[in-house]
Design a protein around this motif. Structure first.
Motif, mmCIF file in Angstrom:
data_model
loop_
_atom_site.group_PDB
_atom_site.id
_atom_site.type_symbol
_atom_site.label_atom_id
_atom_site.label_comp_id
_atom_site.label_asym_id
_atom_site.label_seq_id
_atom_site.Cartn_x
_atom_site.Cartn_y
_atom_site.Cartn_z
ATOM 1 N N ALA A 163 13.339 -1.772 -1.562
ATOM 2 C CA ALA A 163 11.960 -2.043 -1.280
ATOM 3 C C ALA A 163 10.737 -1.627 -2.364
ATOM 4 C CB ALA A 163 11.442 -2.120 0.020
ATOM 5 N N PHE A 164 11.138 -0.499 -2.505
ATOM 6 C CA PHE A 164 10.107 0.345 -3.678
ATOM 7 C C PHE A 164 10.265 0.089 -4.847
ATOM 8 C CE2 PHE A 164 9.293 2.691 0.383
ATOM 9 C CZ PHE A 164 7.681 3.239 -0.048
ATOM 10 N N TYR A 165 11.550 -0.185 -5.164
ATOM 11 C CA TYR A 165 12.160 -0.553 -6.533
ATOM 12 C C TYR A 165 11.352 -1.791 -6.907
ATOM 13 C CZ TYR A 165 15.650 -1.782 -10.254
ATOM 14 O OH TYR A 165 16.448 -2.164 -11.269
ATOM 15 N N CYS A 166 11.497 -3.003 -5.847
ATOM 16 C CA CYS A 166 10.892 -4.275 -6.209
ATOM 17 C C CYS A 166 9.182 -4.241 -6.044
ATOM 18 C CB CYS A 166 11.413 -5.057 -4.818
ATOM 19 S SG CYS A 166 12.823 -5.622 -4.812
ATOM 20 N N PHE A 167 8.815 -3.253 -5.455
ATOM 21 C CA PHE A 167 7.296 -3.019 -5.419
ATOM 22 C C PHE A 167 6.725 -2.728 -6.951
ATOM 23 C CE2 PHE A 167 7.207 -1.916 -0.702
ATOM 24 C CZ PHE A 167 7.528 -3.134 -0.364
ATOM 25 N N THR A 168 7.438 -1.653 -7.580
ATOM 26 C CA THR A 168 7.277 -1.156 -8.602
ATOM 27 C C THR A 168 7.365 -2.028 -9.828
ATOM 28 O OG1 THR A 168 9.069 0.001 -9.183
ATOM 29 C CG2 THR A 168 7.318 1.349 -8.354
ATOM 30 N N GLU A 169 8.367 -3.030 -9.497
ATOM 31 C CA GLU A 169 8.826 -3.997 -10.564
ATOM 32 C C GLU A 169 7.818 -5.153 -10.724
ATOM 33 O OE1 GLU A 169 12.753 -5.394 -9.472
ATOM 34 O OE2 GLU A 169 13.370 -5.795 -11.438
ATOM 35 N N PHE A 170 7.166 -5.568 -9.397
ATOM 36 C CA PHE A 170 6.415 -6.582 -9.199
ATOM 37 C C PHE A 170 4.929 -6.016 -8.610
ATOM 38 C CE2 PHE A 170 10.722 -7.781 -8.582
ATOM 39 C CZ PHE A 170 10.958 -8.848 -9.525
ATOM 40 N N PRO A 171 4.249 -5.458 -9.356
ATOM 41 C CA PRO A 171 2.799 -4.835 -8.668
ATOM 42 C C PRO A 171 1.777 -5.734 -8.093
ATOM 43 C CG PRO A 171 3.216 -4.505 -11.197
ATOM 44 C CD PRO A 171 4.427 -5.043 -10.818
ATOM 45 N N ASP A 172 1.951 -6.875 -8.752
ATOM 46 C CA ASP A 172 0.834 -8.003 -8.248
ATOM 47 C C ASP A 172 1.340 -8.352 -6.793
ATOM 48 O OD1 ASP A 172 -0.274 -7.885 -10.649
ATOM 49 O OD2 ASP A 172 0.484 -9.837 -11.270
ATOM 50 N N ILE A 173 2.640 -8.583 -6.672
ATOM 51 C CA ILE A 173 3.224 -8.629 -5.171
ATOM 52 C C ILE A 173 2.840 -7.546 -4.432
ATOM 53 C CG2 ILE A 173 5.303 -9.383 -3.742
ATOM 54 C CD1 ILE A 173 6.265 -11.015 -6.038
ATOM 55 N N TYR A 174 3.069 -6.469 -4.902
ATOM 56 C CA TYR A 174 2.785 -5.263 -4.076
ATOM 57 C C TYR A 174 1.313 -5.416 -3.540
ATOM 58 C CZ TYR A 174 1.962 -0.614 -2.589
ATOM 59 O OH TYR A 174 1.584 0.563 -1.500
ATOM 60 N N GLU A 175 0.218 -5.586 -4.632
ATOM 61 C CA GLU A 175 -1.005 -5.777 -4.159
ATOM 62 C C GLU A 175 -1.211 -6.483 -3.148
ATOM 63 O OE1 GLU A 175 -3.599 -3.835 -5.136
ATOM 64 O OE2 GLU A 175 -2.395 -2.565 -6.581
ATOM 65 N N GLU A 176 -0.651 -7.857 -2.970
ATOM 66 C CA GLU A 176 -0.647 -8.718 -1.858
ATOM 67 C C GLU A 176 -0.422 -8.285 -0.589
ATOM 68 O OE1 GLU A 176 0.779 -13.211 -1.794
ATOM 69 O OE2 GLU A 176 0.934 -12.345 -3.653
ATOM 70 N N ILE A 177 1.041 -7.638 -0.681
ATOM 71 C CA ILE A 177 1.291 -6.951 0.632
ATOM 72 C C ILE A 177 0.410 -5.858 1.257
ATOM 73 C CG2 ILE A 177 3.231 -5.539 1.720
ATOM 74 C CD1 ILE A 177 4.956 -6.665 -0.771
ATOM 75 N N LEU A 178 0.105 -4.888 0.217
ATOM 76 C CA LEU A 178 -1.014 -3.888 0.701
ATOM 77 C C LEU A 178 -2.325 -4.439 1.046
ATOM 78 C CD1 LEU A 178 -1.197 -1.009 0.276
ATOM 79 C CD2 LEU A 178 -2.417 -1.340 -2.094
ATOM 80 N N ARG A 179 -2.648 -5.771 0.924
ATOM 81 C CA ARG A 179 -4.004 -6.322 1.356
ATOM 82 C C ARG A 179 -3.844 -6.814 2.767
ATOM 83 N NH1 ARG A 179 -4.853 -8.130 -3.897
ATOM 84 N NH2 ARG A 179 -3.763 -10.149 -3.566
ATOM 85 N N ASN A 180 -2.538 -7.358 3.029
ATOM 86 C CA ASN A 180 -2.205 -8.023 4.454
ATOM 87 C C ASN A 180 -0.909 -7.490 5.053
ATOM 88 O OD1 ASN A 180 -2.305 -9.304 6.485
ATOM 89 N ND2 ASN A 180 -2.283 -11.497 5.701
ATOM 90 N N PRO A 181 -0.600 -6.160 5.013
ATOM 91 C CA PRO A 181 0.850 -5.868 5.388
ATOM 92 C C PRO A 181 1.210 -6.424 6.776
ATOM 93 C CG PRO A 181 -0.853 -3.835 5.710
ATOM 94 C CD PRO A 181 -1.509 -5.194 5.044
ATOM 95 N N LYS A 182 0.289 -6.486 7.650
ATOM 96 C CA LYS A 182 0.775 -7.201 8.834
ATOM 97 C C LYS A 182 1.660 -8.552 8.984
ATOM 98 C CE LYS A 182 -0.928 -6.938 13.779
ATOM 99 N NZ LYS A 182 0.140 -6.109 13.794
ATOM 100 N N ASP A 183 0.803 -9.388 8.167
ATOM 101 C CA ASP A 183 1.597 -10.845 8.149
ATOM 102 C C ASP A 183 2.790 -10.794 6.967
ATOM 103 O OD1 ASP A 183 0.093 -11.884 9.910
ATOM 104 O OD2 ASP A 183 -1.722 -12.351 8.684
ATOM 105 N N ILE A 184 2.380 -9.969 5.727
ATOM 106 C CA ILE A 184 3.394 -10.411 4.775
ATOM 107 C C ILE A 184 4.490 -9.272 4.466
ATOM 108 C CG2 ILE A 184 3.322 -10.346 2.179
ATOM 109 C CD1 ILE A 184 0.461 -11.424 2.101
#
Ligand code: HEM
Length: 381
Positions: free
Chosen positions: A231-252
């Motif tokens: 998961a961390f590997y994917c987050f560093t690979e796709f930073p824009d998607i990580y930002e989205e998760i960070l904004r709304n972790p509960k749903d995403i």
């Protein structure tokens, strides 16, 4: 492995590898069929005869067929209900926080050894109700259980067999002692739950309980470690998607975890043995042949997933096969999902901004069946 899978799906979605003498299935439909058609594909992969002694794993849930599988699964599933899972949440949160407390954000962090590896081991120790001090033993034991021979030489095979036998013996003695203590003083853990079932006159013998404990130790640790690291590997690979998760972790976050399971599946393949002669695609499989179902490939099959090569957390539904399919569907899936969710949530609360350290390269684990990273160094920003 993903470009190789793509080539195989195009050229020979079901083929025999003559070198290994085993069949491989790569396309989604065939992989799903092999996993879920229990009448044709057996999970009993042991080559031993009836009268030879089998290892605890060979006797455990993951290696047996119905009707025994049905009986055993209906007993052990009591320990993995949504209600039980809810009770574990605070304990898992406590463990995640404790590990994060020990991390020094000023220096480089190896997310594998410092976080995603210890977390599932500590959780499983708690769930089995065994002392946390025994963790280092768990590590050594589970490594031997899942190990393969260094090479194909008779010495390497013998070395492995000897160590596995010693490990099984040590595990056996260890759990026997634990069980005898818990018989006297039952607590809120899986072993006590299973002993309770035994007391009600059901089919689990002490040996079967020990086999199940060993299975949980090996089935639940490295897999969950890899899910969290991947998961961390994917987050560093796709930073824009990580930002989205960070904004709304509960749903995403739950959707993102499903997509990590699909895109970088911690278990890439499972095998079965053909019970009779079977035609699968163009392949003519003979009774007794081994068939390897490549879930890692099925999960990237364009026929099943639109833009399968893209990491897309909006996929809904996401019918990946990362936890298998059918009667052997991963019993620990709700726990693995919960652990990953809590680990990432707690991490994001503490260290929302991080990046992959520049001075190291990603080294995958050398195994065909499990997929993850040996280490993954991050810097907190
Ligand atoms: C079965 C994957 C975590 C316990 C399976 C199977 C897969 C799998 C693919 C099916 C095997 C087959 O069809 O032959 C995973 C992944 C995990 C994970 C990817 C983490 C991300 C866990 C955890 C536990 C667990 C945390 C328990 C603590 C089991 C058990 C089975 C199983 C007991 C056997 C079920 C049966 O045969 O009926 N797992 N697993 N797994 N898993 Fe997991």
């Amino acid at each position: 492995p993903f470009s190789w899978y793509e080539k195989m799906r195009k050229e020979s979605p079901v083929r025999k590898d003559e070198r290994r003498g085993a069949w491989d299935a790569f396309d989604y439909q065939s992989v799903k069929y092999v996993l879920e058609t229990k009448e044709l594909f057996s999970s009993n992969r042991s080559k031993k005869q009836e009268d030879e002694q089998k290892s605890p794993i060979e006797l455990s849930l993951i290696s047996i067929d119905p009707p025994k599988h049905t009986q055993m699964r209906s007993l052990v599933k009591k320990a993995f209900t949504p209600k039980v899972m809810k009770e574990w949440r605070p304990r898992i949160e406590r463990i995640a926080k404790q590990l994060l407390d020990e991390i020094d954000p000023a220096s480089e962090i190896d997310i594998v050894t410092q976080f995603s590896y210890p977390l599932p081991v500590m959780v499983i120790a708690e769930i089995l109700g065994v002392p946390i001090e025994d963790q280092s033993k768990f590590k050594e034991w589970s490594e031997w259980v899942v190990a393969g021979p260094k090479d194909n030489s008779p010495e390497a095979i013998k070395h492995l067999e000897q160590n596995q036998q010693r490990t099984y013996h040590e595990l056996y003695v260890y759990f026997k002692e634990i069980i005898s203590n818990k018989r006297e003083h039952p607590e809120k853990d899986i072993i006590s739950v299973l002993l309770g079932a035994e007391a009600q006159g059901t089919v689990l013998s002490e040996d079967e309980i020990i086999g199940f404990c060993i299975l949980l130790l090996v089935a639940g640790n490295e897999t969950t470690t890899n899910l969290i690291s991947n998961a961390f590997y994917c987050f560093t690979e796709f930073p824009d998607i990580y930002e989205e998760i960070l904004r709304n972790p509960k749903d995403i976050l739950p959707l993102a975890i499903e997509e990590v399971l699909r895109y970088r599946s911690p278990v890439q393949a499972m095998s079965r043995v053909a019970k009779e002669d079977i035609i699968l695609g163009d392949a003519q499989i003979k009774a007794g042949d081994i068939v390897v179902a490549w879930m890692g490939s099925a999960n990237r099959d364009e026929q099943q997933f639109e833009q399968a090569g893209q990491f897309n957390i909006k996929r809904k539904p996401n019918p990946h096969l990362a936890f298998g399919k059918g009667i052997h569907f991963c019993l620990g899936a709700p726990l693995a999902r919960l652990e990953a969710e809590i680990a990432i949530e707690e991490w994001m609360k503490r260290y929302p901004k991080f990046e992959k350290s520049s001075n190291f390269s990603l080294e995958p684990i050398e195994s065909t069946f499990v997929y993850g990273l040996k280490e993954f160094k991050l810097s907190v920003l």
